[in-house]
Design a protein around this motif. Structure first.
Motif, PDB file in Angstrom:
ATOM      1  N   ASP A  62      -3.411  -1.311   9.259  1.00 18.58           N
ATOM      2  CA  ASP A  62      -3.306  -2.697   9.747  1.00 18.58           C
ATOM      3  C   ASP A  62      -2.215  -2.858  10.807  1.00 18.58           C
ATOM      4  O   ASP A  62      -1.850  -3.975  11.179  1.00 18.58           O
ATOM      5  CB  ASP A  62      -3.109  -3.679   8.582  1.00 18.58           C
ATOM      6  CG  ASP A  62      -1.761  -3.510   7.868  1.00 18.58           C
ATOM      7  OD1 ASP A  62      -0.854  -2.851   8.428  1.00 18.58           O
ATOM      8  OD2 ASP A  62      -1.617  -4.041   6.757  1.00 18.58           O
ATOM      9  N   LEU A  63      -1.676  -1.714  11.262  1.00 16.96           N
ATOM     10  CA  LEU A  63      -0.738  -1.651  12.402  1.00 16.96           C
ATOM     11  C   LEU A  63       0.607  -2.298  12.115  1.00 16.96           C
ATOM     12  O   LEU A  63       1.321  -2.700  13.041  1.00 16.96           O
ATOM     13  CB  LEU A  63      -1.362  -2.297  13.658  1.00 16.96           C
ATOM     14  CG  LEU A  63      -2.753  -1.812  14.073  1.00 16.96           C
ATOM     15  CD1 LEU A  63      -3.172  -2.477  15.376  1.00 16.96           C
ATOM     16  CD2 LEU A  63      -2.801  -0.305  14.205  1.00 16.96           C
ATOM     17  N   THR A  64       1.025  -2.375  10.845  1.00 21.14           N
ATOM     18  CA  THR A  64       2.320  -2.985  10.515  1.00 21.14           C
ATOM     19  C   THR A  64       3.384  -1.966  10.119  1.00 21.14           C
ATOM     20  O   THR A  64       4.527  -2.337   9.869  1.00 21.14           O
ATOM     21  CB  THR A  64       2.165  -4.000   9.367  1.00 21.14           C
ATOM     22  OG1 THR A  64       1.695  -3.318   8.192  1.00 21.14           O
ATOM     23  CG2 THR A  64       1.194  -5.108   9.743  1.00 21.14           C
ATOM     24  N   ALA A  65       3.043  -0.670  10.047  1.00 24.27           N
ATOM     25  CA  ALA A  65       3.960   0.343   9.501  1.00 24.27           C
ATOM     26  C   ALA A  65       5.312   0.352  10.205  1.00 24.27           C
ATOM     27  O   ALA A  65       6.366   0.472   9.563  1.00 24.27           O
ATOM     28  CB  ALA A  65       3.319   1.722   9.580  1.00 24.27           C
ATOM     29  N   LEU A  66       5.309   0.217  11.517  1.00 27.32           N
ATOM     30  CA  LEU A  66       6.559   0.337  12.265  1.00 27.32           C
ATOM     31  C   LEU A  66       7.347  -0.975  12.318  1.00 27.32           C
ATOM     32  O   LEU A  66       8.404  -1.031  12.939  1.00 27.32           O
ATOM     33  CB  LEU A  66       6.281   0.877  13.665  1.00 27.32           C
ATOM     34  CG  LEU A  66       5.737   2.314  13.646  1.00 27.32           C
ATOM     35  CD1 LEU A  66       5.433   2.813  15.038  1.00 27.32           C
ATOM     36  CD2 LEU A  66       6.706   3.260  12.947  1.00 27.32           C
ATOM     37  N   MET A  67       6.851  -1.988  11.646  1.00 34.15           N
ATOM     38  CA  MET A  67       7.665  -3.176  11.424  1.00 34.15           C
ATOM     39  C   MET A  67       8.698  -2.917  10.319  1.00 34.15           C
ATOM     40  O   MET A  67       9.653  -3.679  10.178  1.00 34.15           O
ATOM     41  CB  MET A  67       6.782  -4.362  11.032  1.00 34.15           C
ATOM     42  CG  MET A  67       5.816  -4.788  12.119  1.00 34.15           C
ATOM     43  SD  MET A  67       4.788  -6.183  11.606  1.00 34.15           S
ATOM     44  CE  MET A  67       3.650  -6.298  12.986  1.00 34.15           C
ATOM     45  N   TYR A  68       8.488  -1.836   9.560  1.00 35.27           N
ATOM     46  CA  TYR A  68       9.400  -1.477   8.466  1.00 35.27           C
ATOM     47  C   TYR A  68      10.133  -0.158   8.726  1.00 35.27           C
ATOM     48  O   TYR A  68      11.289   0.008   8.329  1.00 35.27           O
ATOM     49  CB  TYR A  68       8.625  -1.336   7.149  1.00 35.27           C
ATOM     50  CG  TYR A  68       7.741  -2.501   6.822  1.00 35.27           C
ATOM     51  CD1 TYR A  68       8.264  -3.664   6.255  1.00 35.27           C
ATOM     52  CD2 TYR A  68       6.368  -2.457   7.062  1.00 35.27           C
ATOM     53  CE1 TYR A  68       7.441  -4.746   5.945  1.00 35.27           C
ATOM     54  CE2 TYR A  68       5.552  -3.525   6.758  1.00 35.27           C
ATOM     55  CZ  TYR A  68       6.088  -4.665   6.202  1.00 35.27           C
ATOM     56  OH  TYR A  68       5.277  -5.730   5.896  1.00 35.27           O
ATOM     57  N   HIS A  69       9.436   0.788   9.352  1.00 39.81           N
ATOM     58  CA  HIS A  69       9.910   2.173   9.381  1.00 39.81           C
ATOM     59  C   HIS A  69      11.290   2.340  10.004  1.00 39.81           C
ATOM     60  O   HIS A  69      12.111   3.101   9.495  1.00 39.81           O
ATOM     61  CB  HIS A  69       8.905   3.046  10.136  1.00 39.81           C
ATOM     62  CG  HIS A  69       9.387   4.436  10.384  1.00 39.81           C
ATOM     63  ND1 HIS A  69       9.520   5.369   9.384  1.00 39.81           N
ATOM     64  CD2 HIS A  69       9.797   5.044  11.533  1.00 39.81           C
ATOM     65  CE1 HIS A  69       9.978   6.506   9.897  1.00 39.81           C
ATOM     66  NE2 HIS A  69      10.151   6.332  11.192  1.00 39.81           N
TER      67      HIS A  69
END
Length: 479
Positions: A181-188
């Motif tokens: 859902d393309l949100t991984a790098l909002m946290y990584h």
């Protein structure tokens, strides 16, 4: 047609120079890291002593020179020899001789580092250890400056980069929903094992940028690696794309030598003709002496053996239950790679504290500070990669709930003893070499300060108490 001419990799001299010198430079860092950290972590009085490990029947069958005898002095002698040989390769000295000289030099590096990794247990259980070992072995067969680079060896390096990149992409696609859902790098950037000075800046970029990062990541890892096998200049452009994406990871994180070595390996696909078109000072062609038949035969035989070993890693790339960072043989050749199939959405940190008071109050506990992992909320993270801070990395896994296998309990005991070797692994010993009365381990939840919070408080991190991992213990008590 002379079949031996097919083995000629003329047109890839730049690739060979980068591969040999770059891989040797990473090996130099690895040996220096082992010199400074191995004795305290795994040595005679280490947290997971090698001698105890070697009592296992399994360990005595592994490929390591320490299977017959281990001492800290012997370990440091291996590290010193490895660092010396690696430095000579970085300087290009063995490459000035016949092909067997760099072959021997890289062979020594591979054998020495394999001996260390084999007994390194959890402190050496990282994918980039296998990556370095495989790279050292393959690069050994690139020959010296007087002969053309063998195209079979270069081709196998392209296959190595393909496994490294495509495997990482497949792990992510099959992994957590946050990648799809393309949100991984909002946290990584916030939750990665060891942030660097630019990680907070990257984390605070807008959501559309982070979604673009994920899309770019999938393109670079699932599409671009196929182009490494394309004709020039397409292969050179593909290599530069991989180098660029890895450089972004270097700028925003501390992943030991993983990204650095990947950039070195990707340069294997950059042709001299392409480089000459961009930088005319680099010659488009180089003249070589005839390659000895024995060396051509050897590289062909080694290539054939590596192709056979590639079957399991190839199956793994498309397996439903894909393994990541796995070795299929004791020699760490032709491995499976990949990382961060899931991304943690919150950051917990284990903070170790000690006190000199027999009956301490809340204000009597002071924290030990590590070099790389977050501690003091006001401290800006530092850049350490490609140097590998092994204890700091294991502390990140510990905060995720990974079992410590005894090393953390031993670490707390060493702090109670004020063991000098252990304390040298830390940035700050609040007791300046004195023995504390007790130590404990607390868990705090960290997040990057917003721009406003940073202006108002001066803090880099905001944190809140998340409980106790290990209650206070004193010397003689079991953690």
């Amino acid at each position: 047609m002379d079949w031996l001419a097919l083995l000629d990799g003329s047109g890839f001299e730049f690739a060979r120079q980068v591969l040999q010198r770059g891989t040797a430079a990473v090996a130099l860092v690895a040996f220096v890291s082992s010199w400074s950290q191995f004795p305290a972590l795994l040595g005679e009085r280490g947290l997971l002593p090698v001698r105890r490990f070697l009592e296992l029947g399994y360990a005595r069958r592994q490929p390591t020179i320490f299977r017959w005898r281990y001492s800290d002095r012997m370990l440091r002698a291996c590290c010193a020899l490895g660092a010396l040989v690696a430095a000579s390769l970085v300087a290009g000295l063995p490459q000035l001789g016949p092909p067997w000289v760099p072959l021997l030099a890289f062979g020594v590096l591979w054998a020495l580092y394999l001996s260390i990794v084999t007994v390194g247990q959890t402190f050496y259980g990282f994918g980039w250890e296998s990556l370095l070992l495989e790279s050292l072995f393959v690069v050994a067969f690139l020959g010296s400056n007087e002969v053309a680079p063998p195209i079979l060896v270069l081709g196998f390096v392209w296959w190595l980069v393909f496994r490294l990149e495509f495997g990482a992409g497949m792990i992510k696609w099959r992994g957590g929903r946050e990648w799809r859902d393309l949100t991984a790098l909002m946290y990584h950037h916030e939750t990665q094992p060891m942030p660097n000075p630019l990680s907070r800046w990257a984390h605070l970029l807008p959501a559309w940028f982070h979604r673009s990062e994920v899309v770019a990541n999938f393109i670079a890892q699932l599409g671009v690696p196929f182009l490494l096998f394309a004709p020039q200049p397409v292969a050179s452009v593909a290599a530069l794309v991989i180098v660029g994406t890895q450089a972004w990871l270097v700028l925003t994180g501390n992943f030991a030598w993983l990204n650095w070595l990947t950039m070195v390996l990707a340069c294997s696909a950059i042709g001299d003709g392409f480089l000459h078109a961009v930088l005319p000072a680099w010659p488009a062609e180089a003249a070589y002496a005839p390659t000895p038949v024995w060396f051509q035969a050897l590289t062909t035989l080694v290539f054939a053996g590596l192709v056979v070993l590639s079957w399991q890693p190839l199956r793994n790339l498309f397996a439903r239950h894909q393994l990541m960072n796995a070795s299929f043989n004791r020699f760490h050749l032709v491995n499976a790679y990949g990382a961060f199939g899931t991304v943690t959405k919150r950051r917990d940190e284990v903070v170790v504290e000690g006190t000199e008071q027999a009956d301490p109050g809340p204000g009597d506990w002071v924290a030990y500070e590590f070099h790389g992992k977050p501690g003091d909320p006001a401290r800006v993270p530092r850049q350490f990669a490609p140097y590998h801070l092994r204890l700091d990395w294991l502390m990140w896994f510990l905060a995720l709930g990974a079992p410590d296998h005894g090393w953390f309990r031993a670490f707390l005991v060493r702090l109670l003893e004020a063991d000098p070797a252990t304390l040298r692994l830390l940035r700050v010993d609040p007791f300046e070499g004195r023995r504390p009365v007790a130590v404990r381990a607390k868990v705090y939840r960290y997040r990057f300060a917003t721009r406003r919070e940073r202006r108002e408080t001066g803090l880099w991190w905001m944190r809140e108490d998340a409980g106790v991992l290990v209650a206070p213990i004193a010397l003689g008590a079991r953690p």
